[in-house]
Design an enzyme around this catalytic site. Sequence first.
Site, PDB file in Angstrom:
ATOM      1  N   ASN A 195       0.871  -1.182   0.000  1.00 11.69           N
ATOM      2  CA  ASN A 195       0.000   0.000   0.000  1.00 11.69           C
ATOM      3  C   ASN A 195       0.902   1.224   0.000  1.00 11.69           C
ATOM      4  O   ASN A 195       1.419   1.614   1.044  1.00 11.69           O
ATOM      5  CB  ASN A 195      -0.906  -0.026   1.249  1.00 11.69           C
ATOM      6  CG  ASN A 195      -1.838   1.168   1.300  1.00 11.69           C
ATOM      7  OD1 ASN A 195      -1.929   1.948   0.344  1.00 11.69           O
ATOM      8  ND2 ASN A 195      -2.534   1.322   2.415  1.00 11.69           N
ATOM      9  N   TRP A 196       1.100   1.767  -1.187  1.00 12.14           N
ATOM     10  CA  TRP A 196       2.000   2.923  -1.297  1.00 12.14           C
ATOM     11  C   TRP A 196       1.407   4.189  -0.689  1.00 12.14           C
ATOM     12  O   TRP A 196       2.111   5.160  -0.459  1.00 12.14           O
ATOM     13  CB  TRP A 196       2.328   3.209  -2.765  1.00 12.14           C
ATOM     14  CG  TRP A 196       3.143   2.169  -3.476  1.00 12.14           C
ATOM     15  CD1 TRP A 196       3.536   0.943  -3.017  1.00 12.14           C
ATOM     16  CD2 TRP A 196       3.672   2.278  -4.800  1.00 12.14           C
ATOM     17  NE1 TRP A 196       4.274   0.286  -3.976  1.00 12.14           N
ATOM     18  CE2 TRP A 196       4.374   1.081  -5.086  1.00 12.14           C
ATOM     19  CE3 TRP A 196       3.622   3.257  -5.789  1.00 12.14           C
ATOM     20  CZ2 TRP A 196       5.016   0.856  -6.297  1.00 12.14           C
ATOM     21  CZ3 TRP A 196       4.258   3.032  -7.007  1.00 12.14           C
ATOM     22  CH2 TRP A 196       4.951   1.837  -7.247  1.00 12.14           C
ATOM     23  N   LYS A 197       0.082   4.182  -0.484  1.00  9.32           N
ATOM     24  CA  LYS A 197      -0.620   5.389   0.000  1.00  9.32           C
ATOM     25  C   LYS A 197      -0.313   6.560  -0.942  1.00  9.32           C
ATOM     26  O   LYS A 197      -0.191   6.345  -2.145  1.00  9.32           O
ATOM     27  CB  LYS A 197      -0.245   5.679   1.456  1.00  9.32           C
ATOM     28  CG  LYS A 197      -0.417   4.429   2.334  1.00  9.32           C
ATOM     29  CD  LYS A 197      -0.316   4.678   3.799  1.00  9.32           C
ATOM     30  CE  LYS A 197      -0.493   3.358   4.540  1.00  9.32           C
ATOM     31  NZ  LYS A 197      -0.517   3.498   5.980  1.00  9.32           N
ATOM     32  N   HIS A 222      -9.852   1.064   4.367  1.00  8.22           N
ATOM     33  CA  HIS A 222      -8.604   1.315   5.101  1.00  8.22           C
ATOM     34  C   HIS A 222      -8.884   2.310   6.228  1.00  8.22           C
ATOM     35  O   HIS A 222      -9.694   3.226   6.068  1.00  8.22           O
ATOM     36  CB  HIS A 222      -7.536   1.873   4.144  1.00  8.22           C
ATOM     37  CG  HIS A 222      -6.185   1.904   4.786  1.00  8.22           C
ATOM     38  ND1 HIS A 222      -5.812   2.900   5.657  1.00  8.22           N
ATOM     39  CD2 HIS A 222      -5.146   1.046   4.718  1.00  8.22           C
ATOM     40  CE1 HIS A 222      -4.580   2.646   6.090  1.00  8.22           C
ATOM     41  NE2 HIS A 222      -4.155   1.529   5.543  1.00  8.22           N
ATOM     42  N   GLU A 231      -7.342   4.776   7.263  1.00  9.08           N
ATOM     43  CA  GLU A 231      -7.142   6.192   6.908  1.00  9.08           C
ATOM     44  C   GLU A 231      -8.348   6.726   6.136  1.00  9.08           C
ATOM     45  O   GLU A 231      -8.700   7.907   6.260  1.00  9.08           O
ATOM     46  CB  GLU A 231      -5.843   6.342   6.103  1.00  9.08           C
ATOM     47  CG  GLU A 231      -4.628   6.178   7.010  1.00  9.08           C
ATOM     48  CD  GLU A 231      -3.402   5.577   6.340  1.00  9.08           C
ATOM     49  OE1 GLU A 231      -3.311   5.616   5.097  1.00  9.08           O
ATOM     50  OE2 GLU A 231      -2.540   5.052   7.071  1.00  9.08           O
ATOM     51  N   GLU A 261      -5.887  -4.709  10.427  1.00  6.27           N
ATOM     52  CA  GLU A 261      -4.862  -3.697  10.657  1.00  6.27           C
ATOM     53  C   GLU A 261      -5.183  -2.914  11.927  1.00  6.27           C
ATOM     54  O   GLU A 261      -5.987  -1.973  11.887  1.00  6.27           O
ATOM     55  CB  GLU A 261      -4.813  -2.721   9.479  1.00  6.27           C
ATOM     56  CG  GLU A 261      -4.500  -3.377   8.158  1.00  6.27           C
ATOM     57  CD  GLU A 261      -3.948  -2.374   7.168  1.00  6.27           C
ATOM     58  OE1 GLU A 261      -2.774  -2.508   6.801  1.00  6.27           O
ATOM     59  OE2 GLU A 261      -4.674  -1.452   6.783  1.00  6.27           O
ATOM     60  N   GLY A 311       1.868   2.484  10.651  1.00  4.22           N
ATOM     61  CA  GLY A 311       2.810   3.579  10.476  1.00  4.22           C
ATOM     62  C   GLY A 311       3.469   4.039  11.760  1.00  4.22           C
ATOM     63  O   GLY A 311       4.126   5.079  11.795  1.00  4.22           O
ATOM     64  N   SER A 327       2.811  -1.894  10.462  1.00  6.18           N
ATOM     65  CA  SER A 327       4.258  -1.950  10.697  1.00  6.18           C
ATOM     66  C   SER A 327       4.839  -3.345  10.485  1.00  6.18           C
ATOM     67  O   SER A 327       5.771  -3.757  11.183  1.00  6.18           O
ATOM     68  CB  SER A 327       4.607  -1.421  12.093  1.00  6.18           C
ATOM     69  OG  SER A 327       4.189  -0.070  12.215  1.00  6.18           O
ATOM     70  N   GLY A 335       2.458  -1.146   4.319  1.00  2.00           N
ATOM     71  CA  GLY A 335       2.522   0.268   3.977  1.00  2.00           C
ATOM     72  C   GLY A 335       3.954   0.714   3.759  1.00  2.00           C
ATOM     73  O   GLY A 335       4.537   0.511   2.688  1.00  2.00           O
ATOM     74  N   GLY A 336       4.550   1.295   4.796  1.00  2.00           N
ATOM     75  CA  GLY A 336       5.889   1.881   4.690  1.00  2.00           C
ATOM     76  C   GLY A 336       6.914   0.971   4.034  1.00  2.00           C
ATOM     77  O   GLY A 336       7.688   1.404   3.162  1.00  2.00           O
TER      78      GLY A 336
HETATM   79  P1  PGA Z   1       2.315   0.370   7.651  1.00  2.00           P
HETATM   80  O1  PGA Z   1       0.884   0.587   6.937  1.00  2.00           O
HETATM   81  O2  PGA Z   1       2.857  -0.921   7.133  1.00  2.00           O
HETATM   82  O3  PGA Z   1       3.140   1.566   7.217  1.00  2.00           O
HETATM   83  O4  PGA Z   1       2.070   0.345   9.115  1.00  2.00           O
HETATM   84  C1  PGA Z   1       0.022  -0.498   6.753  1.00  2.00           C
HETATM   85  C2  PGA Z   1      -1.227  -0.012   6.078  1.00  2.00           C
HETATM   86  O5  PGA Z   1      -1.700   1.093   6.384  1.00  2.00           O
HETATM   87  O6  PGA Z   1      -1.785  -0.701   5.209  1.00  2.00           O
END
Ligand code: PGA
Length: 253
Positions: free
Chosen positions: A9-11, A98, A100, A170, A176, A216, A237-238
């Site tokens: 997930n590059w966001k 998600h 977010e 999640e 994050g 994470s 994500g990251g």
């Molecule tokens: P993260 O994000 O790996 O940076 O914690 C995961 C996500 O939001 O899908």
Amino acid sequence: MRKKIVAGNWKMNKTMEEALILTSEVVHMVKDEVASDVIVVLGVPSIYLTTVQKYVEPVANMGVAAQNCHQKASGAYTGEISAPMLQSIGVDYVYIGHSERRQYFSETNEELAEKVNIALANGLAPIFCCGESLEQRQAGGFLEFVASQLTDSLFHLSEEDFRKVAIAYEPIWAIGTGLTASSEQAQEMHAYLRGHLASKYGQSVANDTSILYGGSCNEKNAQELFACPDVDGGLIGGASLKSREFTNIAKSF
Ligand code: PGA
């Protein structure tokens, strides 16, 4: 048998030039190094979907994902992207719900149910995200809370449609933040959710549903998380922004 999935997930990250470099590196590494029974998905900003899709398409165990879609098929929704549009450019998956999106764009369980419906109606495989906040975890009742997110947005589906859905658990406090759920915490939730799915769709459907962990997840902790019997991969994500680390996660089963 359920699928093993590692979904990036590059966001809202990467310029076009950076996106091309990252994609071509990941595609090469996945082809050379990742087992063919692991599905690797790139969840990229929508303006890069067509380009990334061209790189990914020839690789049998890779796919692309949109990070969201609108709940209506078309209309006066300035700035939005619809499921039929995503289908028309060959997108495979769409992330729905998600945290977010729930937090910053106020997406409700009811809207997410509509998004799941329109995604399925247009041949997209939803990866449905759920998870509790730190306050909810500390207050207790978090297992039931996350299960209710599935009930409210997914349990109207027929068995045939539900079989096309993957779940991503999640915990919001782990996204994050560098704080990862322990493998015990992840396994506890994943097993609970699988039991919840079984109560609605039966054990066989529940056993066939991929439940990914996100929050994470990185190349250091992926192996322990993926070794849990009910963890079928990760939503990353990251760590999906670095080709070497992301590929190493996909090699962690
Ligand atoms: P993260 O994000 O790996 O940076 O914690 C995961 C996500 O939001 O899908």
